[in-house]
Design a protein around this motif. Structure first.
Motif, PDB file in Angstrom:
ATOM      1  N   ASP A 173       0.836  -1.201   0.000  1.00  0.00           N
ATOM      2  CA  ASP A 173       0.000   0.000   0.000  1.00  0.00           C
ATOM      3  C   ASP A 173       0.870   1.250   0.000  1.00  0.00           C
ATOM      4  OD1 ASP A 173      -2.217  -1.590   0.081  1.00  0.00           O
ATOM      5  OD2 ASP A 173      -2.711  -1.198   2.188  1.00  0.00           O
ATOM      6  N   ILE A 174       0.385   2.288  -0.668  1.00  0.00           N
ATOM      7  CA  ILE A 174       1.026   3.608  -0.653  1.00  0.00           C
ATOM      8  C   ILE A 174       0.144   4.534   0.165  1.00  0.00           C
ATOM      9  CG2 ILE A 174       1.876   5.543  -2.021  1.00  0.00           C
ATOM     10  CD1 ILE A 174       3.450   3.001  -2.477  1.00  0.00           C
ATOM     11  N   LEU A 175       0.695   5.107   1.213  1.00  0.00           N
ATOM     12  CA  LEU A 175      -0.048   5.983   2.109  1.00  0.00           C
ATOM     13  C   LEU A 175       0.381   7.430   1.882  1.00  0.00           C
ATOM     14  CD1 LEU A 175       0.273   3.893   5.405  1.00  0.00           C
ATOM     15  CD2 LEU A 175      -1.439   3.681   3.589  1.00  0.00           C
ATOM     16  N   LEU A 176      -0.567   8.301   1.584  1.00  0.00           N
ATOM     17  CA  LEU A 176      -0.282   9.717   1.370  1.00  0.00           C
ATOM     18  C   LEU A 176      -0.335  10.452   2.702  1.00  0.00           C
ATOM     19  CD1 LEU A 176      -2.365  10.400  -1.880  1.00  0.00           C
ATOM     20  CD2 LEU A 176       0.064   9.835  -1.679  1.00  0.00           C
ATOM     21  N   ARG A 177       0.701  11.197   2.985  1.00  0.00           N
ATOM     22  CA  ARG A 177       0.728  11.956   4.230  1.00  0.00           C
ATOM     23  C   ARG A 177      -0.141  13.210   4.142  1.00  0.00           C
ATOM     24  NH1 ARG A 177       7.078  12.101   6.205  1.00  0.00           N
ATOM     25  NH2 ARG A 177       7.477   9.850   6.104  1.00  0.00           N
ATOM     26  N   LYS A 178      -0.757  13.539   5.267  1.00  0.00           N
ATOM     27  CA  LYS A 178      -1.437  14.815   5.459  1.00  0.00           C
ATOM     28  C   LYS A 178      -0.730  15.525   6.613  1.00  0.00           C
ATOM     29  CE  LYS A 178      -5.333  12.602   5.953  1.00  0.00           C
ATOM     30  NZ  LYS A 178      -6.776  12.259   6.177  1.00  0.00           N
ATOM     31  N   THR A 179      -1.249  16.663   7.026  1.00  0.00           N
ATOM     32  CA  THR A 179      -0.643  17.359   8.155  1.00  0.00           C
ATOM     33  C   THR A 179      -0.812  16.520   9.419  1.00  0.00           C
ATOM     34  OG1 THR A 179      -1.077  19.523   7.183  1.00  0.00           O
ATOM     35  CG2 THR A 179      -0.650  19.460   9.542  1.00  0.00           C
ATOM     36  N   ARG A 180       0.284  16.301  10.113  1.00  0.00           N
ATOM     37  CA  ARG A 180       0.280  15.487  11.332  1.00  0.00           C
ATOM     38  C   ARG A 180       0.729  16.320  12.519  1.00  0.00           C
ATOM     39  NH1 ARG A 180       4.739  12.698  13.620  1.00  0.00           N
ATOM     40  NH2 ARG A 180       4.112  11.175  15.202  1.00  0.00           N
ATOM     41  N   ILE A 181       0.040  16.135  13.633  1.00  0.00           N
ATOM     42  CA  ILE A 181       0.445  16.713  14.911  1.00  0.00           C
ATOM     43  C   ILE A 181       0.828  15.566  15.839  1.00  0.00           C
ATOM     44  CG2 ILE A 181      -0.341  17.925  16.986  1.00  0.00           C
ATOM     45  CD1 ILE A 181       0.077  19.856  14.747  1.00  0.00           C
ATOM     46  N   SER A 182       1.988  15.667  16.457  1.00  0.00           N
ATOM     47  CA  SER A 182       2.384  14.680  17.463  1.00  0.00           C
ATOM     48  C   SER A 182       2.469  15.360  18.827  1.00  0.00           C
ATOM     49  CB  SER A 182       3.724  14.038  17.105  1.00  0.00           C
ATOM     50  OG  SER A 182       4.764  14.997  17.132  1.00  0.00           O
ATOM     51  N   LEU A 183       1.956  14.680  19.835  1.00  0.00           N
ATOM     52  CA  LEU A 183       2.102  15.122  21.224  1.00  0.00           C
ATOM     53  C   LEU A 183       3.090  14.173  21.888  1.00  0.00           C
ATOM     54  CD1 LEU A 183      -1.649  15.680  22.260  1.00  0.00           C
ATOM     55  CD2 LEU A 183      -0.105  17.277  21.116  1.00  0.00           C
ATOM     56  N   THR A 184       4.314  14.627  22.084  1.00  0.00           N
ATOM     57  CA  THR A 184       5.337  13.808  22.720  1.00  0.00           C
ATOM     58  C   THR A 184       5.356  14.146  24.201  1.00  0.00           C
ATOM     59  OG1 THR A 184       6.641  13.723  20.685  1.00  0.00           O
ATOM     60  CG2 THR A 184       7.773  13.184  22.730  1.00  0.00           C
ATOM     61  N   ILE A 185       4.932  13.188  25.002  1.00  0.00           N
ATOM     62  CA  ILE A 185       4.706  13.387  26.440  1.00  0.00           C
ATOM     63  C   ILE A 185       5.815  12.663  27.194  1.00  0.00           C
ATOM     64  CG2 ILE A 185       3.089  12.966  28.330  1.00  0.00           C
ATOM     65  CD1 ILE A 185       0.853  12.974  26.173  1.00  0.00           C
ATOM     66  N   ARG A 186       6.589  13.425  27.982  1.00  0.00           N
ATOM     67  CA  ARG A 186       7.760  12.855  28.650  1.00  0.00           C
ATOM     68  C   ARG A 186       7.907  13.437  30.058  1.00  0.00           C
ATOM     69  NH1 ARG A 186      11.817  14.019  23.617  1.00  0.00           N
ATOM     70  NH2 ARG A 186      10.754  16.022  23.813  1.00  0.00           N
ATOM     71  N   ASN A 187       8.855  12.893  30.779  1.00  0.00           N
ATOM     72  CA  ASN A 187       9.229  13.429  32.085  1.00  0.00           C
ATOM     73  C   ASN A 187      10.645  13.988  32.018  1.00  0.00           C
ATOM     74  OD1 ASN A 187      10.913  12.697  34.783  1.00  0.00           O
ATOM     75  ND2 ASN A 187       8.861  13.408  35.319  1.00  0.00           N
ATOM     76  N   VAL A 188      10.803  15.223  32.461  1.00  0.00           N
ATOM     77  CA  VAL A 188      12.127  15.836  32.628  1.00  0.00           C
ATOM     78  C   VAL A 188      12.479  15.716  34.115  1.00  0.00           C
ATOM     79  CG1 VAL A 188      13.494  17.942  32.415  1.00  0.00           C
ATOM     80  CG2 VAL A 188      11.707  17.429  30.722  1.00  0.00           C
ATOM     81  N   PRO A 189      13.435  14.855  34.473  1.00  0.00           N
ATOM     82  CA  PRO A 189      13.711  14.626  35.894  1.00  0.00           C
ATOM     83  C   PRO A 189      14.344  15.813  36.610  1.00  0.00           C
ATOM     84  CG  PRO A 189      14.517  12.791  34.535  1.00  0.00           C
ATOM     85  CD  PRO A 189      14.180  13.920  33.606  1.00  0.00           C
ATOM     86  N   LYS A 190      15.204  16.568  35.905  1.00  0.00           N
ATOM     87  CA  LYS A 190      15.961  17.623  36.570  1.00  0.00           C
ATOM     88  C   LYS A 190      15.185  18.929  36.495  1.00  0.00           C
ATOM     89  CE  LYS A 190      20.647  19.477  36.960  1.00  0.00           C
ATOM     90  NZ  LYS A 190      22.009  19.464  36.385  1.00  0.00           N
ATOM     91  N   ILE A 191      14.647  19.346  37.629  1.00  0.00           N
ATOM     92  CA  ILE A 191      13.808  20.538  37.709  1.00  0.00           C
ATOM     93  C   ILE A 191      14.515  21.592  38.558  1.00  0.00           C
ATOM     94  CG2 ILE A 191      11.594  21.466  38.508  1.00  0.00           C
ATOM     95  CD1 ILE A 191      11.427  19.637  36.045  1.00  0.00           C
ATOM     96  N   LEU A 192      14.522  22.831  38.074  1.00  0.00           N
ATOM     97  CA  LEU A 192      15.091  23.950  38.823  1.00  0.00           C
ATOM     98  C   LEU A 192      14.010  24.607  39.670  1.00  0.00           C
ATOM     99  CD1 LEU A 192      17.262  25.550  35.991  1.00  0.00           C
ATOM    100  CD2 LEU A 192      18.070  24.148  37.891  1.00  0.00           C
TER     101      LEU A 192
END
Length: 236
Positions: free
Chosen positions: A209-228
């Motif tokens: 299959d050939i998949l055509l891309r459209k506009t994509r939004i990604s939500l990358t959810i992470r933890n930053v351990p070092k907090i000031l």
């Protein structure tokens, strides 16, 4: 919040340890809700890069530490939902990177590195993409023949596999696959499905299959351990 999802049911068996793919993690209505908030954000929240534009929520990750900012309710809800999964143990996500990819845009292969707790979680909105994985260049010696030969390897030579990320899915990257492989998105307007797609058994398309891309939004959810606990001039 108790973990109500048995992640082992969603492990990508054809990938090294350890990645998970959950189709339809959110509903069509939730996808629309999130997209409305992404595009309703104030214009200054957008940062324009050469290959895409993005929004930082929760603070700006930095090796010296991150000055923590409270996530807005629309992101806090889904950060808590993702953070309840067992891969985060007792660590709560505190940072969300919103990326917008137009067709033809991508990101160079990279690792997320030590700034983050070693789990990447991504909610995908609006379009599919292929997340491609590559073997890194190992550090052998500067004068060794093996190092010279390896340095000549192209990105194509180092390509290992892809994961198909469909709209409304959740992808989780951990362990060996997080630490020892590069991941990126090729700058293409379409993708051909091949047998190198590790999670194809849980996706809708088939090989060829050939998949055509459209506009994509990604939500990358992470933890930053070092907090000031105070503001710091990060430019110095």
């Amino acid at each position: 919040m108790a973990d109500e999802v048995d992640l082992e049911k969603f492990i990508i068996k054809k990938a090294p340890p350890k990645a998970f793919y959950i189709p339809d993690f959110i509903s069509v209505e939730e996808e629309s809700y999130l997209l409305d908030h992404v595009y309703g954000a104030p214009k200054p929240k957008w940062t324009k890069l050469s290959g895409r534009r993005l929004q930082n929520w929760g603070g700006l990750p930095h090796p010296k530490g991150m000055v923590l900012e409270k996530l807005p309710p629309w992101l806090q809800k889904y950060s808590a939902k993702v953070g309840a999964l067992s891969v985060f143990s007792d660590v709560a996500p505190n940072h969300v990177l919103v990326n917008e990819y137009e067709p033809g845009q991508g990101i160079m292969p990279h690792t997320d590195g030590p700034l983050f707790y070693p789990v990447v979680s991504t909610i995908n909105l609006g379009s599919h993409t292929f997340l491609d994985f590559y073997h890194p260049l190992t550090k052998t010696g500067h004068d060794s023949k093996d190092n010279s030969e390896e340095s000549a390897l192209s990105l194509e030579d180092r390509y290992f596999m892809s994961v198909l990320l469909e709209p409304r899915s959740l992808f989780l990257l951990t362990e060996d696959l997080y630490h020892n492989f590069l991941h990126g998105i090729a700058e293409r307007t379409s993708d051909e499905v091949t047998d190198r797609v590790a999670n194809l058994d849980t996706c809708h398309p088939s090989v060829g299959d050939i998949l055509l891309r459209k506009t994509r939004i990604s939500l990358t959810i992470r933890n930053v351990p070092k907090i000031l606990k105070f503001k710091l001039n990060l430019g110095r």
